[in-house]
Structures are given as C-alpha cells and as structure tokens.
Design an enzyme around this catalytic site. Structure first.
Site, PDB file in Angstrom:
ATOM      1  N   GLU A  93       0.831  -1.209  -0.154  1.00  0.00           N
ATOM      2  CA  GLU A  93       0.213   0.119   0.057  1.00  0.00           C
ATOM      3  C   GLU A  93       0.838   1.219   0.100  1.00  0.00           C
ATOM      4  O   GLU A  93       1.919   1.183   0.531  1.00  0.00           O
ATOM      5  CB  GLU A  93      -0.890   0.031   1.210  1.00  0.00           C
ATOM      6  CG  GLU A  93      -1.793  -1.280   1.471  1.00  0.00           C
ATOM      7  CD  GLU A  93      -2.373  -1.028   2.742  1.00  0.00           C
ATOM      8  OE1 GLU A  93      -3.385  -1.999   2.922  1.00  0.00           O
ATOM      9  OE2 GLU A  93      -2.589  -0.113   3.592  1.00  0.00           O
ATOM     10  N   HIS A 221       4.319   6.416  21.163  1.00  0.00           N
ATOM     11  CA  HIS A 221       2.938   5.963  21.856  1.00  0.00           C
ATOM     12  C   HIS A 221       2.774   5.568  23.474  1.00  0.00           C
ATOM     13  O   HIS A 221       1.610   5.225  23.705  1.00  0.00           O
ATOM     14  CB  HIS A 221       2.432   4.961  20.944  1.00  0.00           C
ATOM     15  CG  HIS A 221       2.555   4.937  19.675  1.00  0.00           C
ATOM     16  ND1 HIS A 221       2.169   5.999  18.885  1.00  0.00           N
ATOM     17  CD2 HIS A 221       3.073   4.226  18.700  1.00  0.00           C
ATOM     18  CE1 HIS A 221       2.392   5.926  17.487  1.00  0.00           C
ATOM     19  NE2 HIS A 221       2.789   4.882  17.238  1.00  0.00           N
ATOM     20  N   CYS A 338      -2.678   1.908   8.285  1.00  0.00           N
ATOM     21  CA  CYS A 338      -1.774   1.093   7.672  1.00  0.00           C
ATOM     22  C   CYS A 338      -2.644  -0.350   7.614  1.00  0.00           C
ATOM     23  O   CYS A 338      -2.825  -0.992   8.515  1.00  0.00           O
ATOM     24  CB  CYS A 338      -0.492   1.037   7.976  1.00  0.00           C
ATOM     25  SG  CYS A 338       0.023   0.309   9.304  1.00  0.00           S
TER      26      CYS A 338
HETATM   27  S1  SF4 Z   1       3.776  -1.245  10.271  1.00  0.00           S
HETATM   28 FE1  SF4 Z   1       2.240  -1.686  11.940  1.00  0.00          FE
HETATM   29  S2  SF4 Z   1       3.459  -3.140  13.022  1.00  0.00           S
HETATM   30 FE2  SF4 Z   1       4.806  -2.452  11.557  1.00  0.00          FE
HETATM   31  S3  SF4 Z   1       6.172  -1.131  12.791  1.00  0.00           S
HETATM   32 FE3  SF4 Z   1       4.372   0.302  11.694  1.00  0.00          FE
HETATM   33  S4  SF4 Z   1       2.891   0.330  13.128  1.00  0.00           S
HETATM   34 FE4  SF4 Z   1       4.197  -1.632  13.985  1.00  0.00          FE
END
Ligand code: SF4
Length: 347
Positions: A93, A221, A338
């Site tokens: 994506e 986060h 995502c």
């Molecule tokens: S794509 Fe998703 S799982 Fe991978 S580092 Fe980024 S937030 Fe974390």
C-alpha cells in the site's frame, strides 16, 4: 531482473556505455524516468532511444520497475490510497495525502511487518519480505500519475519497519533527493525503534549520502515502559529511556530535532498524568511531539481517545514546555490505517 528506477545519472550513463552507446543515451533514460515520470514504464516506451538498444536492454532483463496497479480508494478529503502488486504477487500500500501546497507520499518499505504493534493492521500479518529501492520509488510514480501532480514530501510510514530495510531505504532516499529533486528535509523516516539502529541510521546516512537531514520520527505512543510494552511487543528489547538517549545522540550528530509520534488511545495513554510523565521523559532536548487521532480497526480492541482528551493532553504538554502539535486523521472514511486496504482487498 535489473531495475533502472533508483539508478543515478552516472549509473545510467554506464549502462549506455556498456552497450556501446554514447553516454548521452544514459542521460536520455534518466530524463525519461525522472523528469517525465511516465505512467507506462515499459522500456519500449522510451522512444527516443534507438530500437535495437531498447531491444537489447529488454532481452537482458532490464526494466524501469515492476509494480502494477491493483486497487485504489479515494477519501472525501482527497486522500488516495493505492494497492499495488509486486512481481511475486504480493500486495503493498501507499497513500497520497494532498493539501493545497503539498502532496505527501506515505510509502511502504516492506511487505507486511515483523513488529506486531497491537494497534496496527499490517502487524497482524507478519513480514513477507523487504522492498527493493526500485519498489519503494515506484510508489511515488504511481501516486503522481494517479493524482496528476508531483509529490513534494515523503513519509516512510506505510507498511513495514524502515530501519529493518536500511540499505534500500538509504538507496531510495538518495534517489528521492538527487533524482526526484525532493529535499532531504522534506523526508520523514518513521520507526518503532530497533536497538542500535538509530545510531546506525545517522552513521550510514553520513557515510552513504554524505548528509543526514531527513526527519527521524519515533513511534513512541507511551509515556513509560510498561504502557509501551502493552501496545508494542518489541518494546521489551529496547527501554523507552534508552530510545530517548539514542535520540539525543541523533540530535547531537545531525543537528535535526526528533519527532515523537503519539497515538491517543482511550484509557491507555491519554490521561494528564501520562502527559506529565511524557514531559519529564522528553524535557531539555530538541524534539517535538505529534499527537495522532487513532484510526480504529475492527480486529483490535483499542479505541480512539476523544478530541477533548487530546486537546487537554496537548495543552498540558505545551504548558510543560514541550513542542507539540496534533495530526488530523486523513482519509478516515476509507480505511486509512496501514494495512487496511490490503486486508479489505482480500476479504
Ligand atoms: S507497520 Fe504496523 S506493526 Fe509495523 S512498525 Fe509500523 S505500526 Fe508497527
């Protein structure tokens, strides 16, 4: 397969010379790839080249790039999400986020991701493989062709952990900067943070690119180690205080402030005590906190914090002397988190 996308002007001159052509033929290929940014990337389409040269390149397995279009999803605010297929039938994506003055491309660096962050759709599927630089760069061409304007800013915030694909990440940054003519200062590399890799990123960038001027964004986060481990399993290998120490070193090495991404998760990390804790963690160093409205996904229990909570949190950080802003979710109505378009295409 030899991919021309991501090659420098010197590389392409050498390709031409190796085929007994004049060096300017290499510059013509360069111009065709990076200045025209053609939608059709077949070598046959580079009509300015002699036919026999095109045929030889093709017979020898040269391609400009090899992603193909699979699906797209346009949100009411103009955010465009693209699903692209790789030559080994995987899907990736990328997202184009327009404003009046900018078009930001959010790029994937891997197919899937090994980091398994609990709030993320991509993390649910694990890692398939890392992307080659040409596949990273091709996402820019697809976004530009679909949106009919040039990309001005790049964020590596799509699928994957960019620091686990360091070589191709830096190869693509070189090309974005020198060939696509987008300043390093308009590029952001976002990482969940891997031990020792922040230092390696700046060192390799200086060594390979001669400079390190892009923005480093850490997906933090959390205001403490316990909360971070709850939402990012890999956090147990890298203490939050060590991440901040390594970021301070990054600032000393590069002169660039570090950005900390902070997803506001209801009842998890959105209280004023967390804002105070975060302020203590980050005080006295050149950084910036970006609070993000969470795009909820079905398979995950986390909920978005209310706008009121976000505003209170932001003003607490501000009063504690921390540079802070909040980021509006773009394309919220069309699965913008995502991994979501990819999942929906399969269902
Ligand atoms: S794509 Fe998703 S799982 Fe991978 S580092 Fe980024 S937030 Fe974390």
């Amino acid at each position: 397969m030899k991919h021309l996308l991501g090659s420098s002007i010197k590389d392409l001159e050498n390709v031409a010379l190796n085929y007994g052509q004049a060096a300017f033929r290499g510059r013509q290929i360069y111009n065709w790839i990076y200045n025209y940014r053609n939608k059709n990337k077949d070598i046959d389409q580079i009509e300015i080249l002699p036919l026999n040269f095109r045929k030889k390149l093709k017979n020898d397995g040269f391609k400009v790039s090899e992603l193909s279009f699979q699906a797209k999803s346009l949100a009411n605010d103009g955010t465009l999400k693209l699903l692209l297929s790789t030559s080994d039938n995987e899907s990736i994506e990328c997202v184009g986020i327009p404003t009046e003055k900018r078009l930001t491309a959010c790029l994937s660096s891997q197919i899937g991701c090994p980091m398994d962050c609990k709030f993320c759709a991509t993390g649910k599927e694990g890692l398939k493989r890392s992307l080659k630089a040409s596949e990273i760069l091709d996402q820019i061409l697809f976004i530009e062709n679909e949106m009919n304007r040039k990309v001005t800013n790049i964020v590596f915030m799509g699928m994957g952990e960019p620091l686990l694909n360091m070589d191709d990440l830096l190869l693509s940054i070189r090309s974005i900067n020198e060939d696509f003519q987008i300043s390093q200062r308009k590029i952001t590399v976002s990482t969940v943070a891997i031990p020792k890799m922040i230092n390696k990123l700046s060192a390799n960038s200086f060594q390979i690119l001669g400079k390190c001027q892009f923005t480093l964004a850490i997906s933090l986060h959390a205001s403490n180690q316990k909360i971070r481990e709850l939402i990012i399993p890999s956090a147990k290998n890298y203490h939050i205080k060590n991440i901040v120490e390594d970021c301070k070193q990054f600032v000393r090495d590069t002169g660039r402030r570090v950005s900390f991404e902070y997803l506001m998760l209801s009842g998890v990390n959105d209280q004023l005590e967390h804002a105070n804790e975060l302020s203590d963690l980050l005080k006295g160093f050149q950084c910036h906190v970006n609070l993000i409205h969470y795009n909820q996904i079905e398979e995950v229990d986390f909920k978005r914090a209310s706008l009121k909570k976000l505003q209170l949190f932001q003003s607490k950080l501000f009063h504690n002397g921390i540079a802070v802003s909040s980021r509006k979710s773009r394309g919220l109505d069309k699965n913008a988190a995502c991994g979501q378009l990819r999942q929906n295409a399969r269902n």
